[in-house]
Write a protein that holds these residues in place. Structure first.
Motif, PDB file in Angstrom:
ATOM      1  N   ALA A 187       0.826  -1.214   0.000  1.00  0.00           N
ATOM      2  CA  ALA A 187       0.000   0.000   0.000  1.00  0.00           C
ATOM      3  C   ALA A 187       0.856   1.258   0.000  1.00  0.00           C
ATOM      4  N   GLY A 188       2.035   1.191   0.600  1.00  0.00           N
ATOM      5  CA  GLY A 188       2.911   2.348   0.669  1.00  0.00           C
ATOM      6  C   GLY A 188       3.870   2.472  -0.491  1.00  0.00           C
ATOM      7  N   SER A 189       3.744   1.594  -1.477  1.00  0.00           N
ATOM      8  CA  SER A 189       4.688   1.598  -2.596  1.00  0.00           C
ATOM      9  C   SER A 189       4.365   2.700  -3.591  1.00  0.00           C
ATOM     10  N   GLU A 190       5.359   3.073  -4.351  1.00  0.00           N
ATOM     11  CA  GLU A 190       5.181   4.086  -5.395  1.00  0.00           C
ATOM     12  C   GLU A 190       4.204   3.599  -6.459  1.00  0.00           C
ATOM     13  N   GLU A 191       4.249   2.317  -6.774  1.00  0.00           N
ATOM     14  CA  GLU A 191       3.356   1.769  -7.796  1.00  0.00           C
ATOM     15  C   GLU A 191       1.897   1.937  -7.404  1.00  0.00           C
ATOM     16  N   VAL A 192       1.560   1.605  -6.165  1.00  0.00           N
ATOM     17  CA  VAL A 192       0.167   1.688  -5.732  1.00  0.00           C
ATOM     18  C   VAL A 192      -0.281   3.140  -5.614  1.00  0.00           C
ATOM     19  N   GLN A 193       0.614   4.016  -5.220  1.00  0.00           N
ATOM     20  CA  GLN A 193       0.266   5.438  -5.204  1.00  0.00           C
ATOM     21  C   GLN A 193      -0.052   5.932  -6.618  1.00  0.00           C
ATOM     22  N   ARG A 194       0.662   5.413  -7.588  1.00  0.00           N
ATOM     23  CA  ARG A 194       0.361   5.772  -8.977  1.00  0.00           C
ATOM     24  C   ARG A 194      -1.001   5.216  -9.391  1.00  0.00           C
ATOM     25  N   TRP A 195      -1.283   3.964  -9.004  1.00  0.00           N
ATOM     26  CA  TRP A 195      -2.606   3.397  -9.301  1.00  0.00           C
ATOM     27  C   TRP A 195      -3.717   4.282  -8.738  1.00  0.00           C
ATOM     28  N   ALA A 196      -3.545   4.704  -7.496  1.00  0.00           N
ATOM     29  CA  ALA A 196      -4.568   5.512  -6.833  1.00  0.00           C
ATOM     30  C   ALA A 196      -4.801   6.816  -7.589  1.00  0.00           C
ATOM     31  N   ASP A 197      -3.721   7.449  -7.984  1.00  0.00           N
ATOM     32  CA  ASP A 197      -3.839   8.712  -8.706  1.00  0.00           C
ATOM     33  C   ASP A 197      -4.523   8.509 -10.056  1.00  0.00           C
ATOM     34  N   GLU A 198      -4.099   7.499 -10.789  1.00  0.00           N
ATOM     35  CA  GLU A 198      -4.659   7.263 -12.127  1.00  0.00           C
ATOM     36  C   GLU A 198      -6.128   6.865 -12.058  1.00  0.00           C
ATOM     37  N   ALA A 199      -6.502   6.052 -11.072  1.00  0.00           N
ATOM     38  CA  ALA A 199      -7.891   5.606 -10.961  1.00  0.00           C
ATOM     39  C   ALA A 199      -8.831   6.764 -10.672  1.00  0.00           C
ATOM     40  N   ASN A 200      -8.325   7.822 -10.042  1.00  0.00           N
ATOM     41  CA  ASN A 200      -9.156   8.980  -9.734  1.00  0.00           C
ATOM     42  C   ASN A 200      -9.108  10.043 -10.826  1.00  0.00           C
ATOM     43  N   ARG A 201      -7.990  10.163 -11.502  1.00  0.00           N
ATOM     44  CA  ARG A 201      -7.898  11.152 -12.583  1.00  0.00           C
ATOM     45  C   ARG A 201      -8.589  10.654 -13.861  1.00  0.00           C
ATOM     46  N   GLN A 202      -8.491   9.349 -14.120  1.00  0.00           N
ATOM     47  CA  GLN A 202      -9.125   8.748 -15.301  1.00  0.00           C
ATOM     48  C   GLN A 202     -10.418   8.078 -14.820  1.00  0.00           C
ATOM     49  N   GLU A 203     -11.480   8.849 -14.767  1.00  0.00           N
ATOM     50  CA  GLU A 203     -12.695   8.403 -14.094  1.00  0.00           C
ATOM     51  C   GLU A 203     -13.477   7.379 -14.916  1.00  0.00           C
ATOM     52  N   PRO A 204     -14.337   6.611 -14.252  1.00  0.00           N
ATOM     53  CA  PRO A 204     -15.163   5.633 -14.963  1.00  0.00           C
ATOM     54  C   PRO A 204     -15.997   6.297 -16.062  1.00  0.00           C
ATOM     55  N   ARG A 205     -16.222   5.557 -17.136  1.00  0.00           N
ATOM     56  CA  ARG A 205     -16.957   6.091 -18.284  1.00  0.00           C
ATOM     57  C   ARG A 205     -18.112   5.161 -18.634  1.00  0.00           C
ATOM     58  N   LEU A 206     -19.309   5.734 -18.735  1.00  0.00           N
ATOM     59  CA  LEU A 206     -20.503   4.948 -19.047  1.00  0.00           C
ATOM     60  C   LEU A 206     -20.648   4.731 -20.555  1.00  0.00           C
ATOM     61  N   ARG A 207     -20.889   3.490 -20.947  1.00  0.00           N
ATOM     62  CA  ARG A 207     -21.230   3.144 -22.325  1.00  0.00           C
ATOM     63  C   ARG A 207     -22.608   2.492 -22.309  1.00  0.00           C
ATOM     64  N   THR A 208     -23.616   3.234 -22.712  1.00  0.00           N
ATOM     65  CA  THR A 208     -24.976   2.696 -22.698  1.00  0.00           C
ATOM     66  C   THR A 208     -25.223   1.738 -23.852  1.00  0.00           C
ATOM     67  N   HIS A 209     -24.534   1.970 -25.012  1.00  0.00           N
ATOM     68  CA  HIS A 209     -24.764   1.157 -26.205  1.00  0.00           C
ATOM     69  C   HIS A 209     -23.442   0.741 -26.835  1.00  0.00           C
ATOM     70  N   ASP A 210     -23.468  -0.367 -27.534  1.00  0.00           N
ATOM     71  CA  ASP A 210     -22.275  -0.739 -28.288  1.00  0.00           C
ATOM     72  C   ASP A 210     -22.303  -0.051 -29.652  1.00  0.00           C
ATOM     73  N   ARG A 211     -21.339  -0.342 -30.489  1.00  0.00           N
ATOM     74  CA  ARG A 211     -21.205   0.368 -31.766  1.00  0.00           C
ATOM     75  C   ARG A 211     -22.371   0.106 -32.716  1.00  0.00           C
ATOM     76  N   TYR A 212     -23.093  -0.996 -32.474  1.00  0.00           N
ATOM     77  CA  TYR A 212     -24.201  -1.352 -33.350  1.00  0.00           C
ATOM     78  C   TYR A 212     -25.545  -0.849 -32.839  1.00  0.00           C
ATOM     79  N   GLY A 213     -25.550  -0.208 -31.677  1.00  0.00           N
ATOM     80  CA  GLY A 213     -26.789   0.302 -31.129  1.00  0.00           C
ATOM     81  C   GLY A 213     -27.449  -0.599 -30.112  1.00  0.00           C
ATOM     82  N   ASN A 214     -26.796  -1.699 -29.764  1.00  0.00           N
ATOM     83  CA  ASN A 214     -27.345  -2.586 -28.733  1.00  0.00           C
ATOM     84  C   ASN A 214     -27.132  -1.992 -27.353  1.00  0.00           C
ATOM     85  N   ARG A 215     -28.141  -2.090 -26.516  1.00  0.00           N
ATOM     86  CA  ARG A 215     -28.040  -1.579 -25.150  1.00  0.00           C
ATOM     87  C   ARG A 215     -27.129  -2.513 -24.347  1.00  0.00           C
ATOM     88  N   ILE A 216     -26.054  -1.976 -23.737  1.00  0.00           N
ATOM     89  CA  ILE A 216     -25.133  -2.820 -22.967  1.00  0.00           C
ATOM     90  C   ILE A 216     -24.980  -2.340 -21.521  1.00  0.00           C
TER      91      ILE A 216
END
Length: 552
Positions: free
Chosen positions: A59-88
């Motif tokens: 938990a105190g490693s540099e790698e995990v601190q980077r994970w924490a930062d990236e997971a918060n800066r690159q926020e979750p993104r909703l995809r309601t449909h696929d490329r063909y128009g199907n609801r996913i």
């Protein structure tokens, strides 16, 4: 007259060199904390300490601190449909989020404790949850709900037989597919609706039973986190009243269940975790527990997520204290290290006192949860009341403590790269989720009225320190009068639950903490010898004794 040097040969101008800046707080053991270690031993999970330190170093490693930062800066993104128009209705996460989740589940911080028969398994899990969520708190939400779903699901033995082994698995697999075909599952819950919020009995989502014994849901939920989890416990109105249902994202035949995500919440903090507004329309569900007793069924889940709110707030407070401690140990002002400046010693000592009280109470609750699972009825009664008390107070104190810790870093603490703004944005969360302050204060009154054995268990716990400090004895005597249920009890509820939390913390510290800690707590939190802000401990406080309890 000599020729001027060519521009490229001029020496580089240097306006300053960087000095008197603390090095990054990285490469350390987050579990290297005397308060945490003593609590784990005391509550019966000493066997876990080697693994806890291993997790702490990660938990105190540099790698995990980077994970924490990236997971918060690159926020979750909703995809309601696929490329063909199907609801996913899928949510995409940064790979660092999945890396954090993989460690959490593989380390047993999800449901694994329910499959571990060792004494102290739930304490071990609590300590690991505190250490790992100190690195990044947002992904702790699906981890916590997975842990908490197991006791609620046991109200439906046939469903539990199918899903519990997968909820207690240590394998993380992202993505949606048939639950029984995955090596491990995550669970969530859907309770609140926009018109009712806390008043879940105002829910309008309707459930209709089918000829095959399944149910169909139609309605919406207002705040459902972790929508990519595999299973959800959902409240809906059945003919007999509000009931609890199991809703999988993918049905046993491999088809997608109807779970339309209208949007993701744009939250103050907790940015790595997706929270959503799902709608149900002929959504397949299975009844969990008795029809019409949904609140009683799902409260087993809520109790455990409330425990995790206490653990998470204690961890967030401790994480902020660690950052402040690291800064003041390395930063010099007026010819001396900040940690040696009398007023800063007061601030850090006061924060350490607050953190120790929170951590000690959190682990005591985890110990009670562990022993309650083993059939200890007194511990179960204690947990019933003390969880509401602890949830109210520890979560209330986190924002103030994190703000003070941030101030210790000055302008550095206001910069995103320090990590302190993320801790600050996260700080109010646990005070809201799983019941706000008012909900927990009223829940205390409900426990006092309906379950008098819970008050007796609290009394036994507090009086175990009788005679240890006159200020504690006096505060307890006064509190007993306040616990009487009178007509004005709802008006007084916040005052009473606050006092109950302080007296309970005082009892724990008088019994288990060094004299310097117990004396400072009783003098300031019980006898009132302090100001309103942190850093107002009275002259004569044993600051050296308090500062020996610091993490890192």
């Amino acid at each position: 007259m000599p020729a001027s040097p060519a521009p490229h040969s001029r020496p580089t101008a240097t306006t300053h060199e960087v000095t008197n800046q603390p090095p990054p707080l990285t490469g350390h053991d987050v579990a290297d904390d005397p308060v945490l270690i003593e609590g784990v031993r005391r509550e019966g999970a000493e066997w876990y300490l080697d693994d806890l330190h291993r997790l702490g170093r990660r938990a105190g490693s540099e790698e995990v601190q980077r994970w924490a930062d990236e997971a918060n800066r690159q926020e979750p993104r909703l995809r309601t449909h696929d490329r063909y128009g199907n609801r996913i209705d899928e949510v995409e996460f940064h790979p660092s989020y999945h890396a954090l989740m993989d460690v959490a589940i593989s380390e047993g911080l999800g449901g694994a404790a329910w499959a571990d028969e060792r004494r102290g398994a739930h304490v071990a899990r609590a300590a690991g949850f505190m250490v790992w969520s100190s690195a990044e708190a947002g992904h702790g939400c699906p981890v916590s709900m997975t842990y908490a779903a197991v006791p609620a699901l046991r109200h439906a033995p046939d469903l539990a037989k199918t899903y519990e082994p997968l909820l207690t698995s240590r394998v993380y697999e992202s993505g949606l597919r048939t639950p029984a075909e995955k090596p491990g599952l995550l669970a969530g819950m859907g309770m609140t609706e926009k018109q009712g919020g806390t008043d879940v009995r105002a829910n309008t989502t309707a459930a209709v039973q089918q000829a095959d014994g399944t149910w169909r849901l139609r309605g919406h939920k207002w705040f459902t986190s972790a929508p990519m989890n595999d299973l959800f416990l959902v409240l809906a109105q059945a003919p007999a009243g509000l009931s609890c249902f199991l809703v999988p994202r993918v049905l046993p035949d491999g088809s997608r269940n109807t779970f339309r995500i209208q949007r993701l919440k744009d939250k103050l903090g907790n940015r790595s975790n997706a929270s959503s507004e799902p709608e149900f329309d002929d959504t397949v569900a299975w009844l969990v527990g008795d029809e019409g007793r949904g609140v009683r069924t799902i409260i087993d889940m809520v109790t455990m997520t409330r425990l995790d709110c206490v653990l998470g707030s204690a961890a967030g407070t401790r994480a902020a204290l660690a950052q402040a401690t690291h800064h003041v140990r390395h930063r010099s002002v007026f010819g001396a290290k900040l940690i040696d400046q009398p007023l800063m010693r007061n601030v850090i000592g006061d924060l350490a006192l607050e953190s120790e009280a929170a951590t000690t109470l959190a682990l005591r609750l985890a110990g009670a949860a562990d022993r309650a699972q083993q059939g200890d009825t007194q511990e179960r009664a204690f947990l019933r009341l003390a969880t509401a008390v602890g949830k109210y107070w520890v979560c209330k104190r986190q924002p103030a403590a994190v703000a003070e810790a941030l101030e210790c870093l000055g302008g550095n603490g206001y910069d995103e790269e320090s990590g302190m703004p993320r801790l600050y944005r996260e700080a109010p969360l646990n005070g809201i989720w799983e019941g706000s302050g008012n909900v927990n204060a009223l829940d205390m009154l409900r426990a006092l009225a309906r379950e008098p054995e819970s008050l007796q268990a609290l009394r036994t716990e507090i009086e175990a320190a009788a005679g240890g400090d006159r200020r504690l004895d006096s505060a307890w005597q006064e509190l007993q009068g306040e616990l009487t249920l009178t007509e004005d009890a709802p008006v007084r509820a916040r005052r009473v639950i606050e006092r109950a939390a302080l007296v309970l913390q005082g009892s724990l510290l008088v019994r288990h903490a060094p004299a310097a800690v117990a004396d400072a707590f009783c003098a300031t939190r019980l006898a009132g010898d302090r100001g309103l802000a942190f850093g107002t401990l009275p002259a004569g406080t044993d600051f050296t004794g308090l500062l020996t309890r610091l993490p890192v």
